[in-house]
Design a protein around this motif. Structure first.
Motif, PDB file in Angstrom:
ATOM      1  N   ILE A 116      63.448  33.344  40.304  1.00  6.37           N
ATOM      2  CA  ILE A 116      63.539  34.799  40.206  1.00  6.37           C
ATOM      3  C   ILE A 116      63.083  35.444  41.512  1.00  6.37           C
ATOM      4  O   ILE A 116      63.717  36.380  42.024  1.00  6.37           O
ATOM      5  CB  ILE A 116      62.708  35.305  39.009  1.00  6.37           C
ATOM      6  N   ASP A 175      65.929  45.200  36.394  1.00  6.75           N
ATOM      7  CA  ASP A 175      65.585  44.355  37.543  1.00  6.75           C
ATOM      8  C   ASP A 175      64.072  44.283  37.728  1.00  6.75           C
ATOM      9  O   ASP A 175      63.509  43.204  37.962  1.00  6.75           O
ATOM     10  CB  ASP A 175      66.228  44.897  38.820  1.00  6.75           C
ATOM     11  N   HIS A 185      61.760  44.800  35.508  1.00  2.75           N
ATOM     12  CA  HIS A 185      61.195  44.042  34.389  1.00  2.75           C
ATOM     13  C   HIS A 185      61.397  42.544  34.601  1.00  2.75           C
ATOM     14  O   HIS A 185      60.451  41.748  34.464  1.00  2.75           O
ATOM     15  CB  HIS A 185      61.855  44.490  33.091  1.00  2.75           C
ATOM     16  N   PHE A 186      62.614  42.141  34.934  1.00  3.94           N
ATOM     17  CA  PHE A 186      62.943  40.726  35.139  1.00  3.94           C
ATOM     18  C   PHE A 186      62.114  40.135  36.271  1.00  3.94           C
ATOM     19  O   PHE A 186      61.652  38.995  36.214  1.00  3.94           O
ATOM     20  CB  PHE A 186      64.434  40.607  35.427  1.00  3.94           C
ATOM     21  N   LYS A 187      61.886  40.943  37.293  1.00  3.59           N
ATOM     22  CA  LYS A 187      61.179  40.488  38.488  1.00  3.59           C
ATOM     23  C   LYS A 187      59.680  40.349  38.261  1.00  3.59           C
ATOM     24  O   LYS A 187      59.045  39.439  38.830  1.00  3.59           O
ATOM     25  CB  LYS A 187      61.441  41.487  39.621  1.00  3.59           C
ATOM     26  N   ASN A 194      59.390  38.451  29.039  1.00  3.40           N
ATOM     27  CA  ASN A 194      60.550  38.778  29.856  1.00  3.40           C
ATOM     28  C   ASN A 194      61.818  38.670  29.009  1.00  3.40           C
ATOM     29  O   ASN A 194      62.230  37.577  28.623  1.00  3.40           O
ATOM     30  CB  ASN A 194      60.593  37.799  31.041  1.00  3.40           C
ATOM     31  N   PRO A 222      65.224  38.957  29.478  1.00  2.00           N
ATOM     32  CA  PRO A 222      66.307  38.038  29.845  1.00  2.00           C
ATOM     33  C   PRO A 222      65.911  36.572  29.695  1.00  2.00           C
ATOM     34  O   PRO A 222      66.730  35.741  29.282  1.00  2.00           O
ATOM     35  CB  PRO A 222      66.588  38.385  31.312  1.00  2.00           C
ATOM     36  N   VAL A 223      64.660  36.256  30.009  1.00  2.00           N
ATOM     37  CA  VAL A 223      64.184  34.881  29.904  1.00  2.00           C
ATOM     38  C   VAL A 223      64.129  34.451  28.446  1.00  2.00           C
ATOM     39  O   VAL A 223      64.567  33.340  28.093  1.00  2.00           O
ATOM     40  CB  VAL A 223      62.796  34.742  30.563  1.00  2.00           C
ATOM     41  N   LEU A 271      70.655  43.388  31.911  1.00  2.00           N
ATOM     42  CA  LEU A 271      69.925  42.461  31.053  1.00  2.00           C
ATOM     43  C   LEU A 271      70.694  41.155  30.896  1.00  2.00           C
ATOM     44  O   LEU A 271      70.141  40.054  31.028  1.00  2.00           O
ATOM     45  CB  LEU A 271      69.691  43.108  29.688  1.00  2.00           C
ATOM     46  N   SER A 295      70.904  39.113  34.178  1.00  2.00           N
ATOM     47  CA  SER A 295      69.680  38.350  34.425  1.00  2.00           C
ATOM     48  C   SER A 295      69.559  37.171  33.471  1.00  2.00           C
ATOM     49  O   SER A 295      69.067  36.104  33.848  1.00  2.00           O
ATOM     50  CB  SER A 295      68.461  39.266  34.297  1.00  2.00           C
ATOM     51  N   ARG A 296      70.006  37.353  32.238  1.00  2.00           N
ATOM     52  CA  ARG A 296      70.001  36.230  31.295  1.00  2.00           C
ATOM     53  C   ARG A 296      70.940  35.125  31.769  1.00  2.00           C
ATOM     54  O   ARG A 296      70.611  33.933  31.690  1.00  2.00           O
ATOM     55  CB  ARG A 296      70.430  36.704  29.910  1.00  2.00           C
ATOM     56  N   THR A 346      69.317  33.311  34.563  1.00  2.00           N
ATOM     57  CA  THR A 346      68.244  32.478  34.039  1.00  2.00           C
ATOM     58  C   THR A 346      68.784  31.181  33.446  1.00  2.00           C
ATOM     59  O   THR A 346      68.246  30.094  33.687  1.00  2.00           O
ATOM     60  CB  THR A 346      67.443  33.246  32.969  1.00  2.00           C
TER      61      THR A 346
END
Length: 496
Positions: free
Chosen positions: A49, A265, A267-269, A276, A278-279, A435, A438-439, A442
Motif C-alpha cells: 500500500i 484513498d 482511509h486505505f493508506k 481497513n 478494502p482490505v 473502494l 483498492s480492494r 489488495t
C-alpha cells in the motif's frame, strides 16, 4: 447450520466516511480473521500500500507506477514519479476541464467515443448521477459509442444534431481499432451534414497519451487532454476521461466525485489492516476461496442507478487479476473469480435460484443506499420494500431452510457482505469506485499478481488482423501460420 450471526462474529461492522461494511454473514470467527490478517502481513500488504501511493514501479511488467490516486489528490500534495511531482500537470488538467465546462454553450449532444476503460467509468457515472434527486444538469444528450457494431453508431447518429454536437475521442494510445474507426465514421457524418473543416475542428476533442496521433487525426492542440502512462485505462475515470461527468453535471460535481475517491484513498493508506474496508473485503473473498474454492462472486447493488456498476467492476477485477501466473512468472493457486451481477431486486427474478440452491457457493456483495433515489410520493414505501428484500436475501442465503422436501430445502451457509452508502451522490459514487479499486489492488497483492497490466487481451487483437483481411478479400481461405483450420473454415462460411 447457519453462518454465525453478528453477535458471535468478530467485529463485523466497519465504517469510514459514513460507509458501513457489515461482514457478519461471512462466517469468519475471530481466529479466522486473525489468520487472514497474518496472511496479509506475510504478503507484505502494508508495504504494498505504501509503495502504491509512493509512486513505486509496482506495475513491474511495464516498469511503471500505478498512480491513479494522484488524479483525485485534490490537496495537491506532491506525488513523485521518478523524482518529478506530477500534481502541477494534473491540476492543469482540472483547470482546463473547468474552463471547458464554462465555454460550452448551446451543445445539444456529446458523443464520447472510447472502449473498455475509456467507456465503462464515465458511462457508469453519467447513468448513476442522472438518478440523483435535484442534481444540476446541463441537459445535454450524452452518447457513449464503444462497440464497433454499427448498430450503436446508427442509433446515436439518428438522435444527435450534427451542428450542435461535440465529439470526445478517448484512447490512451490513439490506435484502438474500434475507437479510431468509430471516430472516422462520426467525422464523416459531420461532413455529410454540411459542417466545414473549421467547424469540425472546433467540434472534436481528444483524451490521449499519444498527442502526435491525435493531432494527425485532426484534433486541435488545445482540444487535446493528456493521459499519462502511469494511469491504467480501467483506473482512468478520474482523469480527463471523466470529462462527460463535468460537462453534464458541472465541475463542482466532478470535484465531489474526486473527493469521495480521495477520502477512500486516505482511509486505505492510513487505516490499520483490521479496520481497513478494502482490505477486509479482499480478505473475506480470499477466505471463501481457501475454504470453498469458489470460482465466482456476485455484486448486487439494490439501487437501479448502479445497474452499470457490475459491468464496470467486471473489467476492473477480471482484467486486473484474471491471470494464472504471479509477478515472478510462477503458477498461482488463486486468482480472480468470475464477476457478475445486476441491480436488485430485478436480480432476484433472474439468477437467485442458483445462488440459493445451486451446487456452488457464490459469495455476494450486497450494496444498499439508505436514502431513496427520488422525491416521488411513493419513494419511501418503495425504498422500504427494496431494502427489506436486500436484507431478506442475505439472511436466507446465510441461514437457509431445512424441510422434509428436498426441493424446498435451502442449504444456507452462502456468504455475503453488506455495504451501506448513506446516499448516492457524486461523493459516494466516487468513494464506491475507489473502494473497489483498492480492494482489487489488495487482492492482487495477496495473490502476488500484477493488477496493472493486461497482456491477455493482446493475442486476439493480433489474430484479428489477418482474419479481417481474409474476410475483406472474400475468397477461399486455407489454414496458414496465422489462421488455423477451424477458423479458416469459419471464414469460408462467411465468405460464401
Amino acid at each position: 447450520m447457519s453462518l454465525k450471526p453478528a453477535a458471535q462474529n468478530s467485529q463485523p461492522l466497519h465504517q469510514t466516511n459514513g460507509i458501513v461494511l457489515d461482514s457478519a454473514y461471512q462466517g469468519i470467527d475471530a481466529a479466522g480473521w486473525n489468520s487472514l490478517f497474518q496472511q496479509a502481513r506475510k504478503a507484505q500488504l502494508e508495504q504494498f500500500i505504501a509503495d502504491l501511493f509512493g509512486g513505486k514501479h509496482i506495475n513491474n511488467s511495464e516498469d511503471r507506477p500505478a498512480l491513479h490516486s494522484a488524479l483525485r489528490n485534490l490537496d495537491k500534495s506532491p506525488v513523485l514519479v521518478d523524482g518529478k511531482d506530477v500534481m502541477p500537470d494534473v491540476a492543469e488538467v482540472w483547470h482546463r476541464i473547468e474552463a471547458l465546462c464554462n465555454k460550452w454553450v448551446g451543445v445539444t449532444d456529446v458523443i464520447h467515443i472510447g472502449i473498455g476503460g475509456s467507456d465503462f467509468g464515465p458511462r457508469l457515472a453519467i447513468e448513476a448521477l442522472a438518478h440523483v434527486p435535484d442534481i444540476e444538469s446541463r441537459g445535454m444528450r450524452m452518447h457513449f459509442l464503444a462497440n464497433i457494431d454499427t448498430a450503436e453508431l446508427n442509433r446515436i447518429l439518428q438522435r444527435a444534431l450534427p451542428h450542435s454536437t461535440k465529439v470526445i475521442i478517448v484512447s490512451k494510445s490513439f490506435t484502438t481499432l474500434e475507437t479510431t474507426m468509430n471516430a472516422k465514421a462520426v467525422v464523416k457524418w459531420l461532413k455529410n451534414n454540411g459542417l466545414t473543416e473549421s467547424q469540425i475542428g472546433k467540434s472534436l476533442f481528444a483524451v490521449t497519451a499519444n498527442v502526435p496521433a491525435a493531432e494527425a487525426f485532426g484534433i486541435e492542440q488545445d482540444h487535446i487532454y493528456p493521459f499519462w502512462d502511469w494511469v491504467g485505462g480501467r483506473y482512468s475515470v478520474w482523469s480527463a476521461v471523466g470529462l462527460p461527468i463535468a460537462l453534464q453535471y458541472g465541475f463542482d460535481t466532478f470535484k465531489e466525485f474526486l473527493s469521495g475517491a480521495q477520502a477512500i484513498d486516505q482511509h486505505f493508506k492510513t487505516a490499520p489492516l483490521e479496520e481497513n474496508l478494502p482490505v477486509i473485503m479482499a480478505l473475506s473473498l480470499l477466505y471463501q476461496q481457501q475454504k470453498h474454492h469458489i470460482k465466482s462472486y456476485a455484486v448486487i447493488p439494490y439501487a437501479d442507478a448502479l445497474d452499470w456498476f457490475p459491468k464496470w467492476l467486471q473489467q476492473l477485477d477480471m482484467e486486473s487479476n484474471g491471470k494464472s501466473v504471479d509477478r515472478d512468472g510462477k503458477p498461482v493457486k488463486f486468482s480472480c473469480p468470475v464477476v457478475f451481477g445486476s441491480s436488485g431486486s430485478n436480480a432476484q427474478h433472474s439468477y437467485f435460484q442458483l445462488l440459493h440452491q445451486g451446487t456452488e457457493i457464490i459469495p455476494i456483495d450486497f450494496i444498499a443506499v439508505r436514502e431513496p433515489m427520488s422525491h416521488l410520493p411513493e419513494a419511501k414505501a418503495h425504498h422500504r420494500i427494496l431494502l427489506s428484500n436486500c436484507l431478506a436475501q442475505a439472511q436466507a442465503l446465510a441461514n437457509g431452510k431445512k424441510t422434509d422436501n428436498p426441493n424446498n430445502t435451502y442449504p444456507g451457509k452462502r456468504p455475503s457482505n453488506l455495504l451501506i452508502l448513506p446516499k448516492l451522490n457524486a461523493f459516494y459514487l466516487g468513494a464506491l469506485l475507489a473502494l473497489y479499486e483498492s480492494r482489487t489492488a489488495t487482492l492482487g497483492a495477496l495473490w502476488n499478481i500484477n493488477s496493472f497490466d493486461q497482456p491477455g487481451v493482446e493475442l486476439g487483437k493480433v489474430l484479428a488482423k489477418p482474419i479481417e483481411a481474409a474476410l475483406k478479400d472474400g475468397g477461399t481461405v486455407q489454414a496458414n501460420a496465422g489462421i488455423d483450420e477451424v477458423t479458416a473454415a469459419r471464414i469460408n462460411l462467411f465468405n460464401q
